[in-house]
Design a protein around this motif. Structure first.
Motif, short mmCIF file in Angstrom:
data_model
loop_
_atom_site.label_atom_id
_atom_site.label_comp_id
_atom_site.label_asym_id
_atom_site.label_seq_id
_atom_site.Cartn_x
_atom_site.Cartn_y
_atom_site.Cartn_z
N GLU A 183 0.81 -1.22 0.00
CA GLU A 183 0.00 0.00 0.00
C GLU A 183 0.85 1.27 0.00
OE1 GLU A 183 -2.46 -0.39 3.43
OE2 GLU A 183 -3.56 -2.11 2.62
N ASN A 184 2.09 1.17 0.45
CA ASN A 184 2.91 2.37 0.65
C ASN A 184 4.14 2.44 -0.24
OD1 ASN A 184 1.81 3.99 3.10
ND2 ASN A 184 1.62 1.83 3.70
N VAL A 185 4.19 1.62 -1.29
CA VAL A 185 5.35 1.61 -2.19
C VAL A 185 4.90 1.87 -3.62
CG1 VAL A 185 5.36 -0.90 -2.62
CG2 VAL A 185 7.49 0.40 -2.76
N ARG A 186 5.66 2.70 -4.33
CA ARG A 186 5.36 3.02 -5.73
C ARG A 186 6.66 3.08 -6.52
NH1 ARG A 186 1.30 2.12 -3.54
NH2 ARG A 186 -0.69 3.27 -3.60
N SER A 187 6.59 2.74 -7.82
CA SER A 187 7.77 2.67 -8.68
C SER A 187 7.46 3.17 -10.07
CB SER A 187 8.27 1.22 -8.80
OG SER A 187 8.56 0.64 -7.56
N MET A 188 8.54 3.53 -10.78
CA MET A 188 8.44 3.84 -12.21
C MET A 188 9.83 3.73 -12.82
SD MET A 188 6.44 6.99 -13.98
CE MET A 188 6.47 7.32 -15.73
N GLY A 189 9.89 3.23 -14.07
CA GLY A 189 11.17 2.99 -14.72
C GLY A 189 11.28 3.61 -16.09
N ALA A 190 12.52 3.65 -16.59
CA ALA A 190 12.80 4.16 -17.93
C ALA A 190 13.81 3.26 -18.62
CB ALA A 190 13.35 5.59 -17.86
N ALA A 191 13.68 3.13 -19.94
CA ALA A 191 14.62 2.32 -20.72
C ALA A 191 15.38 3.19 -21.70
CB ALA A 191 13.87 1.23 -21.48
N LEU A 192 16.69 2.99 -21.73
CA LEU A 192 17.53 3.65 -22.72
C LEU A 192 17.80 2.73 -23.91
CD1 LEU A 192 17.99 5.19 -19.99
CD2 LEU A 192 20.28 5.70 -20.83
N GLY A 215 8.49 4.94 -18.37
CA GLY A 215 7.43 4.09 -17.84
C GLY A 215 7.47 2.67 -18.35
N ILE A 216 8.64 2.23 -18.80
CA ILE A 216 8.79 0.88 -19.37
C ILE A 216 8.49 -0.19 -18.34
CG2 ILE A 216 11.24 0.62 -18.75
CD1 ILE A 216 9.77 -0.27 -22.18
#
Length: 333
Positions: A183-192, A215-216
């Motif tokens: 409930e208390n963790v969030r993530s987001m990523g990027a690809a090169l 947002g990959i």
């Protein structure tokens, strides 16, 4: 395709076999069906923790089998969910008589196959609870999911729930703590860059010479947008701001900041991302009281990074700080 492999069809079995041979003091590999468990077997009277999913994200999940984290992990084929049979056998191997918690990333195949395995385990008088990690704020639905994807937050769920189980909490309590992390963790990523799945033999997706995917997903699923290559601070802002908006953090709160490499990014670059993210949080009055930087949930050789933020309280901090003895995460022992 240049990879240190033999037959593309044997990559997972050969890799897991080598992993077991390299770390016999920590893990034991069961080859048929394929799963990894603690070298000493199930701990009597302790809640067992089992996770798993498609391979290609190492050290997730097998690298987190050991004291203070998982009791067993089930590696599927590359980017492919494991079937119910090995999940069932891993569940039996992890059962010390106090029940088993399944920690499942939110991908349709993982959810369905772990659910089936849990039903089969219940038929053999093993009590199973399941939690589903869905921390990726990039998109609501993707190629592999209904709802948000499970990504970097999975590592933190496994560590904190594992510590709760290790100190003797019962199944309901361990599941509740895992849900609190979710409930208390969030993530987001990027690809090169993309990655190449061995049996496919070609990149999973195409990125232009001057493009970045924001947002990959960890399997190469599309993200929010493609943008021209940009400085690290700008990319960090594009990842961190949606995470912070979703968490609705207030000034004075404490967090764990986790900057993760996707497999092909040098640590020097990850620390640049971490430094700027830390500054952004500090400017908002949010204290980074714990941190993690490195390659902990990857996408083969993809270049890129993800940012994960976990809101901490005293209990979660204590459990994060608890000793852990796995191949990929080890401290306090």
């Amino acid at each position: 395709m240049k990879k240190l492999i033999n037959d593309p069809g044997d990559v997972v079995t050969e890799s897991v076999r080598g992993f077991g041979l390299a770390h016999p003091e920590t893990v034991r590999v069961n080859e048929d069906p394929l799963f990894v468990c603690r070298a000493g077997g199930a701990v009597a009277g302790k809640v067992g923790l089992v996770s798993g999913g498609g391979s290609g994200h190492e050290p997730l999940h097998a690298g987190y089998v050991g004291q203070g984290m998982l009791d067993a992990a089930v590696p599927g084929a590359m980017f492919t969910s494991p079937t119910p049979e090995p999940v069932l056998e891993a569940t039996k191997a992890a059962d010390g008589g106090a029940g088993v918690l399944h920690i499942v990333k939110n991908y349709t195949g993982d959810v369905l196959n772990f659910e089936t395995a849990a039903e089969l385990a219940e038929a053999e008088d093993i009590t199973v609870r399941s939690v589903v990690v869905a921390d990726d704020v990039a998109v609501e639905d993707s190629l592999y999911t209904a709802g948000r994807r499970g990504v970097g937050g999975t590592v933190l769920v496994e560590k904190i729930a594992g510590a709760a189980a290790e100190r003797g909490e019962d199944l309901e309590s361990v599941a509740t703590i895992a849900e609190q992390v979710i409930e208390n963790v969030r993530s987001m990523g990027a690809a090169l860059s993309s990655c190449t799945v061995p049996h496919a033999g070609q990149p999973t997706f195409d990125l232009g010479e001057n493009e970045i995917e924001i947002g990959i997903g960890i399997h190469g699923e599309p993200g929010r947008e493609r943008i021209p290559a940009a400085p690290a601070d700008e990319i960090t802002d594009r990842l961190l701001n949606p995470v912070l908006e979703d968490l609705s953090l207030s000034s004075g709160e404490k967090v764990l900041l986790f900057v993760n490499g996707m497999g092909g990014t040098p640590l020097s670059e990850l620390y640049i991302v971490y430094g700027h993210a830390h500054d952004v949080l500090a400017a908002r009055g949010v204290e980074v009281s714990r941190s993690l930087v490195g390659n902990y949930i990857t996408s083969l050789e993809m270049q890129g990074a993800s940012i994960t933020v976990l809101r901490l309280d005293e209990t979660l901090t204590e459990l994060w700080d608890a000793p852990v003895g796995t191949v990929a995460l080890r401290r306090g022992l």
